[in-house]
Design an enzyme around this catalytic site. Structure first.
Site, PDB file in Angstrom:
ATOM      1  N   GLU A   1      16.991  -8.490  28.983  1.00 36.84           N
ATOM      2  CA  GLU A   1      18.229  -9.357  28.581  1.00 36.84           C
ATOM      3  C   GLU A   1      17.624 -10.702  28.915  1.00 36.84           C
ATOM      4  O   GLU A   1      17.463 -11.156  30.080  1.00 36.84           O
ATOM      5  CB  GLU A   1      19.279  -8.938  29.627  1.00 36.84           C
ATOM      6  CG  GLU A   1      20.424  -9.818  29.290  1.00 36.84           C
ATOM      7  CD  GLU A   1      21.905  -9.269  30.085  1.00 36.84           C
ATOM      8  OE1 GLU A   1      21.996  -7.949  30.165  1.00 36.84           O
ATOM      9  OE2 GLU A   1      22.873 -10.155  30.306  1.00 36.84           O
TER      10      GLU A   1
ATOM     11  N   LYS B   1      28.263  -5.916  37.561  1.00 43.95           N
ATOM     12  CA  LYS B   1      27.071  -5.290  36.861  1.00 43.95           C
ATOM     13  C   LYS B   1      26.282  -6.720  36.658  1.00 43.95           C
ATOM     14  O   LYS B   1      25.069  -6.566  36.746  1.00 43.95           O
ATOM     15  CB  LYS B   1      27.718  -5.247  35.212  1.00 43.95           C
ATOM     16  CG  LYS B   1      26.672  -4.968  34.213  1.00 43.95           C
ATOM     17  CD  LYS B   1      25.868  -5.908  33.553  1.00 43.95           C
ATOM     18  CE  LYS B   1      25.071  -5.358  32.353  1.00 43.95           C
ATOM     19  NZ  LYS B   1      24.347  -6.512  31.583  1.00 43.95           N
TER      20      LYS B   1
ATOM     21  N   ASP C   1      13.704   3.119  42.488  1.00 47.10           N
ATOM     22  CA  ASP C   1      14.584   3.928  41.625  1.00 47.10           C
ATOM     23  C   ASP C   1      16.023   3.190  41.603  1.00 47.10           C
ATOM     24  O   ASP C   1      16.824   3.030  42.655  1.00 47.10           O
ATOM     25  CB  ASP C   1      14.819   5.407  42.589  1.00 47.10           C
ATOM     26  CG  ASP C   1      15.746   6.082  41.937  1.00 47.10           C
ATOM     27  OD1 ASP C   1      16.615   5.824  40.926  1.00 47.10           O
ATOM     28  OD2 ASP C   1      15.943   7.194  42.190  1.00 47.10           O
TER      29      ASP C   1
ATOM     30  N   HIS D   1      23.228 -18.279  25.863  1.00 43.96           N
ATOM     31  CA  HIS D   1      22.729 -17.127  25.069  1.00 43.96           C
ATOM     32  C   HIS D   1      22.103 -17.590  23.988  1.00 43.96           C
ATOM     33  O   HIS D   1      21.177 -17.084  23.178  1.00 43.96           O
ATOM     34  CB  HIS D   1      23.647 -15.832  25.036  1.00 43.96           C
ATOM     35  CG  HIS D   1      23.730 -15.312  26.469  1.00 43.96           C
ATOM     36  ND1 HIS D   1      24.423 -14.104  26.425  1.00 43.96           N
ATOM     37  CD2 HIS D   1      23.216 -15.109  27.549  1.00 43.96           C
ATOM     38  CE1 HIS D   1      24.486 -13.482  27.695  1.00 43.96           C
ATOM     39  NE2 HIS D   1      23.609 -14.194  28.381  1.00 43.96           N
TER      40      HIS D   1
HETATM   41  C1  MEV Z   1      26.181  -9.860  31.512  1.00 48.24           C
HETATM   42  O1  MEV Z   1      25.141  -9.206  31.429  1.00 48.24           O
HETATM   43  C2  MEV Z   1      26.590 -10.093  32.781  1.00 48.24           C
HETATM   44  C3  MEV Z   1      27.910 -10.920  33.092  1.00 48.24           C
HETATM   45  O2  MEV Z   1      28.917 -10.199  32.188  1.00 48.24           O
HETATM   46  C4  MEV Z   1      28.433 -11.034  34.335  1.00 48.24           C
HETATM   47  C5  MEV Z   1      29.539 -11.505  34.780  1.00 48.24           C
HETATM   48  O3  MEV Z   1      30.523 -11.469  33.772  1.00 48.24           O
HETATM   49  O4  MEV Z   1      29.815 -11.743  35.908  1.00 48.24           O
HETATM   50  C6  MEV Z   1      27.700 -12.432  32.515  1.00 48.24           C
END
Ligand code: MEV
Length: 425
Positions: free
Chosen positions: A81, A265, A281, A379
């Site tokens: 990413e 995430k 892992d 991005h």
């Molecule tokens: C994208 O890989 C991760 C984000 O969505 C994390 C977040 O929203 O805090 C940008």
């Protein structure tokens, strides 16, 4: 040694590696591992898993600027990413204004579980096991001579009773093992299988599952940072506005699991990519992180952001981090070994502390972008760069092509090709 390598990004790839090898004092073998596509020979891959037919490559980047507990750290990150490596590096740079990251960790204590069923008398079984803990720990240690020699081994037995389950009364025995510099799954599973017959004879029940728990909540790592508001100012946004926006973004995750999942995430974007680069892992860390996030009623963000009395932005992150620097692929995979050398970590705890710092930096990068211009602009620049490269832009043409596509709001491969043609012709 410094993790601040200005203009690293602009260096040709081979020179980047050269700069890195020099900074980290990499051995010739470790350096070679970076040059090998995928960092692994097919013949080596063939011994790692079954039915091998190839090697799946991921870009390996290096996050710069990390200062963790006063030590300069170059952080290898394997991830597909865009923006993750840049985001971590940039936030680590900002965090230096407040002295970088402080981090800590628990001793490397892993939990293994034995599920006891068919118990004639659950409370009596629990009592009998409690009375023979020493013997159980000794039996576990006998199965782990290597670990004991290194100063690790079985430490505690804990019991959890579930009188009513779909499988009848259940007693769960937790064996806590100090696994030193290993992630520890293999050692713990070995010890569990060794003590299961003893537990059966003591309890009068039947040992069913004997397996490590990924909710490694006795092996937490944490990291913190404090950024003066001024360090956060950017574009038209004042430092105070960015700070408050980040605290508001955190509040969203604190009350709403739909947001907390995404917040976490983002944290794991950073942590997983270092785990992958070091042959660890990452699924185990993912399972542990999310189970821990849900362990106090509801699903919560793993980090916390607030503003202190001096108006600085403070952040902290705490989560289970079962990662090793020996065992598994960490030493068997040549590139994982080289990445560990690059990190210069001397223990699994030190690795866990760096992982926590990277997770916090990654979280900050996401919240800062989301709380200001949104994440798409950054991005888009990266997408534009990828299109410019795919369209054949020479290194000195790339930035111009990117800038023009972003200004036009037209980020497409065809447009990149047109712009490259114009420049060449
Ligand atoms: C994208 O890989 C991760 C984000 O969505 C994390 C977040 O929203 O805090 C940008």
């Amino acid at each position: 040694m410094t993790s601040r390598l200005p203009a690293f990004y602009n260096l040709p790839l081979e020179q980047r590696l050269e700069a890195l090898a020099q900074q980290a004092g990499l051995s010739a073998a470790d350096r070679q591992a970076f040059e090998l596509p995928g960092g692994l020979e097919l013949s080596q891959a063939d011994h790692m898993i079954e039915n091998v037919v190839g090697i799946f490559g991921l870009p390996l980047g290096v996050a710069l600027n990390f200062l963790v507990n006063g030590r300069e750290v170059l952080v290898p990150m394997a991830i597909e990413e865009p923006s993750v490596v840049a985001g971590a590096s940039y936030m680590a740079k900002l965090a230096r204004a407040g002295g970088g990251f402080t981090a800590g960790s628990d001793p490397p204590m892993m939990i293994g579980q034995v599920q006891l069923l068919d118990l004639p008398d659950l409370p009596a079984a629990a009592e009998r096991i409690q009375a023979r803990v020493r013997e159980i720990l000794e039996a576990a240690d006998q199965a782990l001579p290597g670990m004991v020699e290194l100063g690790g081994g079985a430490r505690e037995v804990e019991l959890r009773s579930f009188p009513e389950t779909p499988a009848g009364p259940m007693l769960v025995v937790h064996l806590l093992c100090d696994t030193r510099d290993a992630m520890g799954a293999n050692s713990v599973n070995t010890a569990l299988e060794a003590i299961a017959p003893l537990l059966e004879s003591i309890s009068g029940g039947r040992a069913h599952l004997r397996i490590l728990s990924n909710l490694a909540d006795r092996r937490l790592a944490w990291a913190g940072c404090r950024l003066p508001a001024a360090a956060l100012a950017y574009s038209d946004f004042s430092g105070e506005a960015v700070r408050d926006g980040i605290v508001e973004a955190w509040a969203f995750a604190a009350v709403d699991p739909y947001r907390a999942a995404t917040h976490n995430k983002g944290i794991m974007n950073g942590i997983d990519s270092v785990l992958i680069a070091t042959g660890n892992d990452w699924r185990a860390a993912e399972a542990g992180a999310h189970a821990y996030a849900a362990s106090q009623g509801g699903y919560r963000p793993l980090s916390r952001w607030w503003s202190d009395e001096q108006g600085a932005l403070c952040g902290e992150l705490r989560l289970p981090l079962a990662a090793g620097i020996v065992g598994g692929a960490t030493q068997a995979h040549p590139l994982a070994r080289a990445c560990l050398a690059l990190l210069g970590v001397k223990s699994a705890r030190e690795l866990a502390e760096i992982l926590a710092a990277v997770g916090l930096a990654q979280n900050l990068a996401a919240l800062r972008a989301l709380a200001t211009e949104g994440i798409q602009r950054g991005h888009m620049i990266l997408h534009a760069r990828q299109f410019a490269i795919s369209a054949g832009a020479a290194p000195d043409e790339i930035e111009g092509v990117v800038r023009q596509m972003v200004a036009e709001g037209e980020i497409r491969l065809e447009r990149a090709a047109e712009l490259v043609r114009q420049r060449k012709g």
